[in-house]
Design an enzyme around this catalytic site. Structure first.
Site, short mmCIF file in Angstrom:
data_model
loop_
_atom_site.label_atom_id
_atom_site.label_comp_id
_atom_site.label_asym_id
_atom_site.label_seq_id
_atom_site.Cartn_x
_atom_site.Cartn_y
_atom_site.Cartn_z
CE LYS A 282 -22.81 11.07 -70.11
NZ LYS A 282 -23.85 10.71 -71.08
CD GLU A 368 -32.18 1.91 -80.45
OE1 GLU A 368 -31.14 2.54 -80.21
OE2 GLU A 368 -32.73 1.15 -79.61
NE ARG A 396 -30.70 -2.52 -79.09
CZ ARG A 396 -30.71 -1.95 -77.90
NH1 ARG A 396 -30.67 -0.64 -77.81
NH2 ARG A 396 -30.78 -2.66 -76.81
#
Length: 645
Positions: A282, A368, A396
């Site tokens: 990254k 979640e 969600r």
């Protein structure tokens, strides 16, 4: 002309040689740093996906072949390779979206920015192509930035594996991070795969030497090939993928374009579900991003490209910072308070809490649903969990909030950051649903602070509740300047009172961040001779019953909120007035029930009438209608028409 400027679509990539591809990758990284430094956006994930994306578009024929990005914030390079080079207004009105956008290009297949759904889309595409007999079309899901920690991925993998004759190519863009380093057992498994080459080396040795043995060579090789699975289990812990029936290829250096391309071509020709595991970095190629320990410059505002230092905007402390500071203060006072984050420790402001109380913070990854039910278990175990997520991501886990936390009456506090209009991240990130869906939850209490002082105050009230769930929501950006109450009615704060000259009085109910524009609107309304009372309910579920009595003293009730209008605070106020027999007409102001295009928060608020001027104009015009001698419609009819507006 640069190489990048010559790329108008994926076909242009296929004429480039290896040296040109290397040069193109360098140009893309230079372009990304310069462009995103001006607009802000997801820099780190895209710097890490350059060679991988080039290889994808050289091997597959988009959009005939379907390339699905999960999450979508790693698709900037994809945009560039499909002819979109104008990043001047990235994430701004009229400019490119920060995520795949079907309105922008046929190459953008799904508009996902919530992690982990791409494998389910891929499963659906593969089934559709099989039924339609379209055997020449590939389906590719690029899963990265921690999305595999989401349970939905594993539900999809179970189904993909069951369709051995339906080829789905799953490219794992494995940079070991989501926002921050990826958490959990799967992350540890992938980390082992990154550094274990023993299996490949051992199998290569067997392939080269055993078949050459006299007489028994080929037989021996076949026997050894039969125990290939055992070798994998010992030397490379990739077995869980192949146990599902999904071929595993890798790990591969995701910054070696040729190696990735060769792996993808093999995967395409396999004809069955395949996982191609690519190891990437990254922030690759930009030192400030690679060296940023917090999130590798995952996302943020404008920055100095020479140093990587973000440009700090003037203003007071951010809502998120206020929340984080108060959590630490509460944590010092109460050892039973714990915190949960879903791969967003820093973005939700919990990093200071984690530093102060490392044993009382739980990062569950991009999960979640699990976060909510795990929090419920913590509460059943005698603790008070605070689940900090963006408001949009609570959608969600609605079933878990309803059937796990609320059904069991457990004291879990949901801290909902980035509520209301967030703007530049587009329709998926506007936190405009939470006040509506939480209104449905029995026993839920919802606090909506108007400023930083009230955020601290109401957060403490939330964690003091011991017999059911609570939620507190606050927007993105700097906290509003503190507004002190001029009076109190029940548990509500009166923020302004203006006497009018024409005898008509309006009650303006302002929820949370709408308090400041409501107070300003009241001054404009009062200038027209209309009396106005501005009240902040502080708690919008349940509403204070004193609100009904206050409404009886006014000719019109108006409600302003930074949430979708359907089923939220305005509807709750209207329901309270009906139940209490209050005949005052009501106007409700909020976000229309539609997906809003990306733009600055201020631009969107102006568009949807949530500015002081727009509120004042509408309310003044409505007062004129209900007080005009020519108006003969009954109050109840007026109430119904205003609620439909």
């Amino acid at each position: 002309m640069s190489l990048l400027e010559s790329i108008t679509g994926p076909d242009d990539l296929k004429r480039l040689d290896a040296a040109q591809l290397t040069r193109l990758a360098e140009e893309i990284r230079e372009f990304l740093v310069q462009a995103v430094s001006k607009t802000g956006g997801h820099l780190g994930p895209n710097l890490g996906a350059v060679e991988l994306t080039i290889a994808l578009h050289r091997v597959f024929d988009s959009p005939h072949d379907k390339i699905l990005f999960d999450t979508g914030h790693q698709a900037y390079v994809h945009k560039m390779l499909t002819g979109r080079h104008d990043f001047e207004r990235l994430r701004k009105r009229g400019g490119l979206s920060g995520y795949p956008s079907r309105a922008e290009s046929d190459h953008d297949i799904i508009e996902n920015s919530h992690a982990s759904p791409a494998l389910s889309y891929a499963d659906g595409f593969a089934k559709a192509f099989q039924i339609r007999g379209e055997t020449d079309r590939a389906v590719v899901a690029v899963v990265g930035d921690g999305a595999l920690t989401g349970g939905m991925c594993w539900e999809a993998l179970n189904n993909i594996a069951a369709g051995a004759d339906r080829p789905v190519i799953i490219v794992v863009n494995d940079n070991g991070r989501s926002y921050s380093p990826t958490i959990g057992g799967l992350a540890s498994h992938l980390a082992q795969l990154r550094v274990t080459q023993g299996y490949e080396n051992a199998l290569d040795l067997i392939k080269k030497t055993v078949p050459r043995a006299p007489v028994v060579g080929n037989v021996a090789y076949e026997a050894l090939h039969g125990i290939k699975k055992g070798i994998k289990d010992v030397l490379q812990p990739q077995a869980m993928f192949e146990d599902l029936g999904i071929k595993y290829v890798g790990p591969i250096d995701g910054h070696d374009e040729d190696a990735v391309e060769r792996a993808l071509r093999r995967a395409r020709g396999f004809g069955r579900p395949v996982i191609v595991h690519c190891i990437t970095t990254k922030g690759r190629g930009y030192a400030p991003a690679e060296n940023d320990e917090e999130d590798c410059m995952h996302g943020g505002g404008a920055f100095d490209p020479a140093t990587g230092q973000f440009v700090r905007k003037a203003g007071g402390p951010a809502w998120t910072k206020v929340f984080g500071e108060e959590m630490v203060a509460i944590g010092r006072e109460r050892r039973d308070v714990v915190a949960i984050t879903a791969a967003m420790l820093h973005p939700t402001g919990l990093a200071p809490f984690a530093e102060a109380f490392p044993e009382r913070i739980f990062d569950v990854g991009i999960a979640e649903q699990h976060a909510v039910t795990s929090a419920t278990g913590l509460a059943m175990g005698g603790l008070h969990p605070v689940v900090a997520v963006y408001a949009t991501f609570l959608n969600r886990a609605f079933d878990q909030v309803l059937m796990d936390t609320a059904l069991h009456g457990q004291p879990v506090t949901f801290a909902l950051d980035r509520s209301g209009v967030t703007g530049d991240d587009g329709p998926s990130h506007n936190g405009m649903w939470d006040l509506s869906i939480l209104q449905l939850v029995p026993g839920m209490r919802i606090a909506v602070p108007r400023d930083g002082a009230r955020l601290r105050e109401l957060l403490r009230e939330c964690v003091a509740v011991s017999d059911g769930p609570t939620a507190i929501r606050y927007p993105k950006g700097p906290a509003a300047a503190d507004i002190e109450a001029v009076d109190q009615v029940g548990g509500m704060d009166v923020l302004a009172r203006h006497d009018g000259s024409n005898g008509t009085r309006v009650l303006l109910v302002a929820a949370g961040s709408m308090a400041t524009p409501a107070v300003e609107a009241a001054e404009l309304i009062a200038a027209q001779g209309i009396g106005v009372t501005v009240v902040d309910p502080r708690w919008v579920k349940p509403l204070d019953p004193e609100l009904a009595g206050l409404a009886r003293e006014h000719a019109l009730v108006a409600v302003a909120e930074d949430n979708g209008r359907t089923g939220a605070v305005g509807d709750a106020v209207a329901r309270l007035l009906r139940d209490e027999g209050v005949d005052a007409p009501i106007r409700t102001f909020g976000i229309p029930q539609e997906f809003l295009d990306h733009a600055a928060r201020g631009e969107i608020l102006a568009d949807i009438g949530l500015t002081p001027q727009a509120l004042a104009r509408d309310i003044t015009e409505h007062v004129a209608r209900i007080t005009s001698p020519d108006t003969h419609a009954p109050a109840e009819q007026d109430r119904e028409s205003s609620e439909r507006d």
